[in-house]
Design a protein around this motif. Structure first.
Motif, mmCIF file in Angstrom:
data_model
loop_
_atom_site.group_PDB
_atom_site.id
_atom_site.type_symbol
_atom_site.label_atom_id
_atom_site.label_comp_id
_atom_site.label_asym_id
_atom_site.label_seq_id
_atom_site.Cartn_x
_atom_site.Cartn_y
_atom_site.Cartn_z
ATOM 1 N N ARG A 126 -9.931 -8.052 51.801
ATOM 2 C CA ARG A 126 -10.325 -8.017 53.202
ATOM 3 C C ARG A 126 -11.441 -9.017 53.398
ATOM 4 O O ARG A 126 -12.442 -8.995 52.702
ATOM 5 C CB ARG A 126 -10.805 -6.618 53.565
ATOM 6 N N ASP B 170 -14.060 -4.610 60.491
ATOM 7 C CA ASP B 170 -12.897 -3.864 61.005
ATOM 8 C C ASP B 170 -12.373 -4.431 62.317
ATOM 9 O O ASP B 170 -13.136 -4.718 63.237
ATOM 10 C CB ASP B 170 -13.271 -2.397 61.226
ATOM 11 N N TYR C 179 -6.051 5.208 49.092
ATOM 12 C CA TYR C 179 -7.346 4.614 49.426
ATOM 13 C C TYR C 179 -8.459 5.283 48.639
ATOM 14 O O TYR C 179 -8.468 6.518 48.489
ATOM 15 C CB TYR C 179 -7.570 4.823 50.922
ATOM 16 N N CYS D 278 -11.580 -4.375 49.478
ATOM 17 C CA CYS D 278 -11.978 -4.314 50.892
ATOM 18 C C CYS D 278 -13.494 -4.270 51.028
ATOM 19 O O CYS D 278 -14.066 -3.213 51.270
ATOM 20 C CB CYS D 278 -11.323 -3.084 51.542
ATOM 21 N N ASP E 97 -4.899 5.822 54.326
ATOM 22 C CA ASP E 97 -6.278 5.334 54.268
ATOM 23 C C ASP E 97 -7.221 6.506 54.025
ATOM 24 O O ASP E 97 -6.826 7.534 53.437
ATOM 25 C CB ASP E 97 -6.593 4.561 55.567
ATOM 26 N N ASP E 98 -8.437 6.401 54.477
ATOM 27 C CA ASP E 98 -9.503 7.375 54.239
ATOM 28 C C ASP E 98 -9.125 8.778 54.759
ATOM 29 O O ASP E 98 -8.210 8.917 55.580
ATOM 30 C CB ASP E 98 -10.758 6.865 54.969
ATOM 31 N N LYS F 280 -6.038 0.623 48.222
ATOM 32 C CA LYS F 280 -7.061 -0.054 49.027
ATOM 33 C C LYS F 280 -8.416 0.480 48.585
ATOM 34 O O LYS F 280 -8.614 1.694 48.500
ATOM 35 C CB LYS F 280 -6.823 0.222 50.514
ATOM 36 N N MET G 148 -5.700 -4.768 59.239
ATOM 37 C CA MET G 148 -4.424 -4.226 59.707
ATOM 38 C C MET G 148 -4.097 -4.722 61.118
ATOM 39 O O MET G 148 -4.985 -5.048 61.903
ATOM 40 C CB MET G 148 -4.471 -2.687 59.729
ATOM 41 N N TRP H 259 -4.938 4.039 59.091
ATOM 42 C CA TRP H 259 -6.276 4.099 59.691
ATOM 43 C C TRP H 259 -6.318 3.776 61.182
ATOM 44 O O TRP H 259 -6.922 4.505 61.977
ATOM 45 C CB TRP H 259 -7.234 3.161 58.934
ATOM 46 N N CYS I 33 -16.105 5.520 53.508
ATOM 47 C CA CYS I 33 -16.763 5.209 54.774
ATOM 48 C C CYS I 33 -16.810 6.419 55.706
ATOM 49 O O CYS I 33 -17.733 6.576 56.487
ATOM 50 C CB CYS I 33 -16.071 4.027 55.450
ATOM 51 N N ALA I 34 -15.828 7.296 55.606
ATOM 52 C CA ALA I 34 -15.830 8.496 56.443
ATOM 53 C C ALA I 34 -16.485 9.667 55.706
ATOM 54 O O ALA I 34 -16.436 10.808 56.182
ATOM 55 C CB ALA I 34 -14.405 8.839 56.865
ATOM 56 N N TRP J 125 -15.002 -6.361 53.194
ATOM 57 C CA TRP J 125 -15.208 -6.901 54.546
ATOM 58 C C TRP J 125 -15.714 -8.338 54.554
ATOM 59 O O TRP J 125 -16.410 -8.766 55.486
ATOM 60 C CB TRP J 125 -16.185 -6.008 55.347
ATOM 61 N N ASP K 70 -12.439 0.378 49.194
ATOM 62 C CA ASP K 70 -13.437 0.089 50.224
ATOM 63 C C ASP K 70 -14.835 -0.092 49.618
ATOM 64 O O ASP K 70 -14.994 -0.055 48.387
ATOM 65 C CB ASP K 70 -13.401 1.233 51.256
#
Ligand code: GLA
Length: 376
Positions: A179, A183, A90, A159, A48-49, A124, A215, A13, A98-99, A161, A126
């Motif tokens: 997490r 970010d 992910y 994750c 990741d994403d 992972k 990360m 990511w 998220c994306a 946050w 999210d």
């Protein structure tokens, strides 16, 4: 499955964001081998994403984007395994990632099976677009159960946050790391703020489930998705990495490993720092902030009666953080001195006083490994 050390590896990511593809992942894995990172312990290669197509197939399974991953995920997993490393992917507990890509809300069991069929070793997971009326703990637990039900050992990286007081319940969900913050970006203020936010929360980490401070930005050199040219150099990378090691954080490299400079390789493979990070007891450091949060000093027990002491200067001016050893319960009357070795310079100190001060350039740190010695 018990994992006894904070996971180490690479995640796509920070540098690649949406521009992730099979060639990048293969070349990264190869570079991790050739630069000695695999042999230093960095074993997970994590996508990741942004890897999936928007639509699931006729069986409701997620599909890897064939333009980005023409050989498919199974072949990529096989290749990473053939290099002696493990493969991570992910997904997300909410309605979309998220994306904006497909996520696993109420598809946990079929998605976990898809990952297991592909040979995935690490997931992972999210938290974007998660419905407000649902209980996050139950949904993290749901994916954890789905992963276990596949029969494959898959490290579960939660994750959310640091929201919903996650540190208080995440261990119960079966997650192996969580997490704890928002970010990271390639800014020293980001490193500083993430660190300070966790002074009181490292204690929730223990063998089997680790506090993940996000990360690493080491070696990004201003390039990539969360890169910021000119804001971090080797001093900032050094302090960032040392802090993550004092904190027992998972160590997921975030830069472009293919173009990693020798200085970055040297930092990330520092044996003393990795020993501090990976210590099997996973003790949170005691944080002493007699000079405020910009100059924290830390004492951390390690196994085998050793310990680490870290001095950090998060300020923009030269600093002289100190340790009054009585503040950690170590008086001169103890009958013992401390034998210290600084892990970057190799400087050794036979320490018998009760007041210890170091000079630090802006953003710099010193980390000592120590042991007890009887006074003569
Ligand atoms: C969130 C996570 C990041 C990254 C992105 C991907 O922001 O916190 O680590 O996975 O989503 O979209």
């Amino acid at each position: 499955m018990l994992i006894t050390k904070p996971p180490m590896g690479w995640n796509s990511w920070n540098t690649f964001g949406e521009n992730i593809n099979e060639q990048v992942v293969r070349e990264t894995a190869e570079a991790m081998v050739s630069k000695g990172l695999r042999d230093a312990g960095y074993e997970y290669v994590v996508i990741d994403d942004c890897w999936a197509l928007n639509d699931r197939d006729e069986n409701g399974r997620m599909v890897a984007d064939p333009e980005k991953f023409p050989s498919g995920m199974r072949a990529l997993a096989d290749y990473i395994h053939s290099l002696g490393m493990k493969f991570g992917m992910y997904s997300c507990a909410g309605m979309r990632t998220c994306a904006g890509y497909p996520a696993s809300f109420d598809r946990e069991f079929i998605d976990a099976q898809t990952f297991a069929d592909w040979g995935v070793d690490y997931l992972k997971y999210d938290f974007c677009f998660f419905p407000h009326d649902r209980n996050p703990m139950i949904y993290y637990n749901k994916m954890s159960m789905a992963l276990k039900a596949t029969g494959r050992d898959i490290v579960f990286s939660a994750c959310n946050w640091g929201t919903h007081e996650v540190e208080k319940w995440v261990r119960s969900t079966g997650a192996h790391l969580w997490r704890s913050t928002g970010d990271i970006g390639e800014r020293f203020t980001s490193v500083r703020d993430i660190s300070a936010s966790q002074f009181g929360k490292w204690r929730y980490g223990a063998p089997g489930c680790y506090n993940d401070m996000d990360m690493l930005i080491c070696g990004m050199d201003g390039i990539g998705n969360v890169g910021h040219p000119g804001l971090c150099g080797d001093t900032e990378y050094k302090t960032h990495f040392a802090m993550w090691c004092m904190a027992n954080s998972p160590l997921m490299i975030g830069c472009d490993v293919r173009r990693m400079r020798p200085e970055t390789v040297e930092l990330l493979t520092n044996r003393d720092l990795l020993r501090i990070d990976q210590d099997e007891e996973c003790r949170a450091p005691i944080v002493v902030t007699t000079r405020g949060e910009l100059a924290p000093t830390m004492f951390k027990h390690l196994s085998d009666r050793e310990f680490a002491i870290g001095f950090f200067n998060f300020g923009d001016d030269e600093g002289d953080p100190d340790l009054r050893t009585w503040d950690i319960g170590f008086p001169t009357t103890a009958g013992f001195g401390l034998k210290l070795r600084e892990v970057f310079s190799g400087e050794t100190v036979d320490y018998t006083d009760d007041y210890f001060e170091v000079k630090l350039a802006p953003h710099d740190c010193k980390i000592y490994l120590g042991s007890y010695v009887p006074k003569a």
